[in-house]
Design a protein around this motif. Structure first.
Motif, PDB file in Angstrom:
ATOM      1  N   SER A 157     -15.097   4.038   0.883  1.00  0.00           N
ATOM      2  CA  SER A 157     -15.579   2.688   1.204  1.00  0.00           C
ATOM      3  C   SER A 157     -14.626   1.621   0.687  1.00  0.00           C
ATOM      4  O   SER A 157     -14.396   0.605   1.360  1.00  0.00           O
ATOM      5  N   TYR A 158     -14.046   1.846  -0.496  1.00  0.00           N
ATOM      6  CA  TYR A 158     -13.149   0.828  -1.044  1.00  0.00           C
ATOM      7  C   TYR A 158     -11.825   0.790  -0.293  1.00  0.00           C
ATOM      8  O   TYR A 158     -11.335  -0.301   0.056  1.00  0.00           O
ATOM      9  N   TYR A 159     -11.238   1.949  -0.050  1.00  0.00           N
ATOM     10  CA  TYR A 159      -9.994   1.964   0.717  1.00  0.00           C
ATOM     11  C   TYR A 159     -10.204   1.340   2.100  1.00  0.00           C
ATOM     12  O   TYR A 159      -9.344   0.610   2.604  1.00  0.00           O
ATOM     13  N   THR A 160     -11.355   1.617   2.722  1.00  0.00           N
ATOM     14  CA  THR A 160     -11.640   1.043   4.038  1.00  0.00           C
ATOM     15  C   THR A 160     -11.742  -0.470   3.966  1.00  0.00           C
ATOM     16  O   THR A 160     -11.194  -1.197   4.813  1.00  0.00           O
ATOM     17  N   SER A 161     -12.426  -0.979   2.955  1.00  0.00           N
ATOM     18  CA  SER A 161     -12.666  -2.424   2.848  1.00  0.00           C
ATOM     19  C   SER A 161     -11.383  -3.207   2.605  1.00  0.00           C
ATOM     20  O   SER A 161     -11.314  -4.395   2.940  1.00  0.00           O
ATOM     21  N   THR A 162     -10.377  -2.560   2.021  1.00  0.00           N
ATOM     22  CA  THR A 162      -9.120  -3.255   1.703  1.00  0.00           C
ATOM     23  C   THR A 162      -7.979  -2.850   2.635  1.00  0.00           C
ATOM     24  O   THR A 162      -6.828  -3.221   2.391  1.00  0.00           O
ATOM     25  N   ASN A 163      -8.319  -2.105   3.689  1.00  0.00           N
ATOM     26  CA  ASN A 163      -7.302  -1.686   4.655  1.00  0.00           C
ATOM     27  C   ASN A 163      -6.144  -0.979   3.950  1.00  0.00           C
ATOM     28  O   ASN A 163      -4.971  -1.265   4.192  1.00  0.00           O
ATOM     29  N   GLY A 171       6.527  -0.390   0.758  1.00  0.00           N
ATOM     30  CA  GLY A 171       6.663  -1.327   1.861  1.00  0.00           C
ATOM     31  C   GLY A 171       5.388  -1.529   2.654  1.00  0.00           C
ATOM     32  O   GLY A 171       5.347  -2.376   3.555  1.00  0.00           O
ATOM     33  N   ARG A 172       4.328  -0.790   2.307  1.00  0.00           N
ATOM     34  CA  ARG A 172       3.072  -0.898   3.051  1.00  0.00           C
ATOM     35  C   ARG A 172       1.958  -1.508   2.194  1.00  0.00           C
ATOM     36  O   ARG A 172       0.783  -1.401   2.531  1.00  0.00           O
ATOM     37  N   GLU A 173       2.346  -2.176   1.125  1.00  0.00           N
ATOM     38  CA  GLU A 173       1.359  -2.626   0.145  1.00  0.00           C
ATOM     39  C   GLU A 173       0.957  -4.092   0.284  1.00  0.00           C
ATOM     40  O   GLU A 173       0.197  -4.612  -0.556  1.00  0.00           O
ATOM     41  N   ASP A 174       1.392  -4.794   1.323  1.00  0.00           N
ATOM     42  CA  ASP A 174       1.156  -6.242   1.410  1.00  0.00           C
ATOM     43  C   ASP A 174      -0.328  -6.609   1.358  1.00  0.00           C
ATOM     44  O   ASP A 174      -0.710  -7.591   0.696  1.00  0.00           O
ATOM     45  N   ASP A 175      -1.177  -5.863   2.052  1.00  0.00           N
ATOM     46  CA  ASP A 175      -2.606  -6.193   2.051  1.00  0.00           C
ATOM     47  C   ASP A 175      -3.191  -6.108   0.640  1.00  0.00           C
ATOM     48  O   ASP A 175      -4.080  -6.897   0.279  1.00  0.00           O
ATOM     49  N   ILE A 176      -2.708  -5.169  -0.161  1.00  0.00           N
ATOM     50  CA  ILE A 176      -3.216  -5.011  -1.523  1.00  0.00           C
ATOM     51  C   ILE A 176      -2.656  -6.104  -2.431  1.00  0.00           C
ATOM     52  O   ILE A 176      -3.368  -6.647  -3.282  1.00  0.00           O
ATOM     53  N   LEU A 177      -1.398  -6.451  -2.240  1.00  0.00           N
ATOM     54  CA  LEU A 177      -0.811  -7.551  -3.020  1.00  0.00           C
ATOM     55  C   LEU A 177      -1.538  -8.858  -2.739  1.00  0.00           C
ATOM     56  O   LEU A 177      -1.776  -9.667  -3.651  1.00  0.00           O
ATOM     57  N   ALA A 213      -8.171   2.622  -7.796  1.00  0.00           N
ATOM     58  CA  ALA A 213      -7.616   3.025  -6.503  1.00  0.00           C
ATOM     59  C   ALA A 213      -6.276   3.738  -6.674  1.00  0.00           C
ATOM     60  O   ALA A 213      -5.958   4.676  -5.939  1.00  0.00           O
ATOM     61  N   ALA A 214      -5.494   3.314  -7.661  1.00  0.00           N
ATOM     62  CA  ALA A 214      -4.163   3.880  -7.877  1.00  0.00           C
ATOM     63  C   ALA A 214      -4.192   5.220  -8.605  1.00  0.00           C
ATOM     64  O   ALA A 214      -3.246   6.003  -8.508  1.00  0.00           O
ATOM     65  N   PHE A 215      -5.253   5.501  -9.335  1.00  0.00           N
ATOM     66  CA  PHE A 215      -5.352   6.775 -10.049  1.00  0.00           C
ATOM     67  C   PHE A 215      -5.671   7.945  -9.125  1.00  0.00           C
ATOM     68  O   PHE A 215      -5.466   9.102  -9.494  1.00  0.00           O
ATOM     69  N   PHE A 216      -6.191   7.686  -7.938  1.00  0.00           N
ATOM     70  CA  PHE A 216      -6.606   8.760  -7.041  1.00  0.00           C
ATOM     71  C   PHE A 216      -5.441   9.696  -6.734  1.00  0.00           C
ATOM     72  O   PHE A 216      -4.383   9.278  -6.272  1.00  0.00           O
ATOM     73  N   CYS A 217      -5.651  10.976  -7.040  1.00  0.00           N
ATOM     74  CA  CYS A 217      -4.658  12.040  -6.839  1.00  0.00           C
ATOM     75  C   CYS A 217      -3.436  11.900  -7.736  1.00  0.00           C
ATOM     76  O   CYS A 217      -2.448  12.610  -7.543  1.00  0.00           O
TER      77      CYS A 217
END
Length: 502
Positions: free
Chosen positions: A276-282, A386-392, A414-418
């Motif tokens: 749910s969190y990854y989905t909400s933040t794209n 290079g794909r982190e703009d939405d999170i930044l 979110a960053a600790f996953f795996c």
């Protein structure tokens, strides 16, 4: 010759599982050929096997990254907190920590005349003892590894273990700094012998432990000054502090992968909160280790503890949701077998720096820089830089310091996953972020993102043997109970560890 001996020790650590007296090490070839420089790699390997195997697995459930797959059953007891000492959840890791990693570390420290080797070994010892404390709150320390002279070592309080290993690192670093010729002449699969990196990891471990003293309200003012000094000095490691000694061969693979991709397969599906969190933040990190489901090509997470529910909530279907997303042990880059075991990620370090700057240094601008560095570091470590703009860009939407701090904590999770599930579980207990939702599980199940549920909120397992709430610690090892009369009395799993005061 060094690598041959190293791999034989690593294989022994990966494939042996039994209940042992922690004062004995059956895998250690006690002969004069095993000099400290040859033993040191087995210290690193033993720590990696303990932290990156069973602990990484169950902490992934406790952090609500994983859930039990609906058509399997091997981890149902973990997902539903149906655990006691006979479950032996920690036993193999406990044996690996004491009878292998710490026993080998003792051999190095007893035999070595190298201040560099002693310092790096001490840092590894501090790391794994901290992991042990964060699982059970207290641990054998001052009397551990005493051989037949101390057959029943006492379990020291967690705060005393923390203080003890902090002092050990201080003493070892002082000796190192006084040695003008110090160099690590040993196989080193963490930092390749770079002593500045080892000093940087020691500082990061200090920062981590100091923050726990602060939030436990123990000598708070003194530790706040310590974290401010550390962050202002900025003498930390670069890159990630990780064990990189695995190969895609039998018994040489990453220990979590070896169990869940080669041995027992198909045991984990994605948990509802992380999806749910990854989905909400794209967030593109969703695909790193989570597969699209087979039914409709979507990412779908399982409600924690929800493998089995009654017909009352699910019609004629026994399972909560058969169409959930599987966890992919090989990861999107196909390198799960050789993924390092992360002792301390750069992302974690930078999130801690951001927290200190925001909470104690009145430096929101500096906190933003550290936040951005943390996000970039995690994306780079996963091979998706290079794909982190939405999170930044999430920082711009955090208007208050409280919002910013909550974002730092959520993105750390979110960053600790795996990457580092044990630290994820520890940090969510320290910070209480993600928070535990008060929305009933049935409402989330029926309605998806139900009214009042915020994406990423943790969920009390649907079937929860504790009754409600989240797990706060693990049971003492059964092997400790069997071999050591000084093992403390059992406590309930909802009893916080010593630093968990919120």
């Amino acid at each position: 010759m060094k690598k041959t001996i190293f791999y034989s020790l690593l294989m022994a650590g990966l494939v042996t599982s039994c209940d042992l007296d922690i004062n004995d090490n059956p895998n250690y070839p006690a002969n004069e050929q095993m000099t400290p420089d040859l033993i040191f790699p087995s210290v690193e390997a033993g720590v990696a096997v303990a932290a990156g195997g069973d602990i990484h697995n169950y902490a992934g459930f406790f952090s609500q990254y994983f859930e039990q797959s609906p058509e399997a059953s091997q981890y149902v007891t973990i997902s539903q907190y149906n655990l006691n000492e006979t479950s032996q959840l920690l036993d193999y890791s406990y044996t690996t920590i004491y009878a292998r990693a710490l026993m080998d570390a003792k051999e190095v420290l007893d035999k070595s005349t190298s201040t560099a080797l002693s310092f790096a070994t001490t840092v590894m010892r501090a790391y794994i003892l901290q992991v042990m404390v964060d699982n059970t709150s207290d641990a054998p320390y001052t009397e551990a590894l005493g051989g037949t002279n101390v057959s029943n070592p006492k379990w020291d309080k967690g705060e005393d273990v923390y203080k003890g290993i902090l002092q050990e690192m201080d003493d070892a670093e002082k000796a190192l700094d006084e040695d003008a010729f110090a160099s690590l002449d040993a196989e080193d699969l963490v930092f390749d012998g770079n002593m500045e990196q080892w000093k940087g990891l020691a500082n990061a471990l200090r920062l981590r432990m100091y923050m726990r003293f602060i939030d436990a309200d123990m000598e708070k003012d003194a530790y706040i000054e310590k974290v401010k000094t550390l962050v202002n000095a900025n003498n930390f490691f670069t890159g990630d502090a990780a064990f990189r000694g695995f190969a895609d061969e039998a018994s040489k693979r990453n220990p979590w992968y070896e169990t869940n991709a080669v041995g027992i397969t198909g045991g984990q599906c994605a948990a509802y909160p992380i999806v749910s969190y990854y989905t909400s933040t794209n967030d593109p990190r969703m695909s790193f280790a989570i597969n699209l489901n087979k039914k409709d090509n979507k990412y779908v997470g399982q409600i924690p503890g929800g493998r089995e529910i009654s017909d009352e909530h699910n019609g004629s279907d026994k399972w909560l949701n058969k169409d959930v997303s599987a966890i992919n042990p090989n990861h999107s880059d196909g390198k799960g077998a050789v993924q390092p075991v992360y002792f301390f990620t750069q992302a974690n370090l930078q999130f801690l720096v951001a927290e200190v700057k925001l909470r104690f240094l009145n430096d929101a601008a500096g906190a933003q820089i550290a936040y951005e560095n943390a996000v970039k570091a995690d994306f780079e470590a996963r091979g998706i830089a290079g794909r982190e703009d939405d999170i930044l860009n999430l920082w711009a939407g955090a208007s208050t310091d409280e919002d910013k701090l909550d974002l730092i904590y959520m993105q750390k999770w979110a960053a600790f996953f795996c990457m580092d599930h044990m630290e994820a579980w520890s940090e969510l207990r320290r910070t209480d972020v993600p928070k535990l939702t008060t929305v009933p599980q049935v409402d989330i199940f029926k309605n998806g993102i139900a009214s009042g549920y915020s994406a990423g909120d943790l969920i009390s397992p649907w079937k929860n043997v504790m009754g409600s709430g989240l797990i706060k610690r693990v049971n003492y090892p059964l092997s400790a109970r069997m071999y050591n009369v000084n093992t403390p009395k059992a406590v309930s799993l909802d009893t916080p560890v010593w630093w968990d005061k919120k």
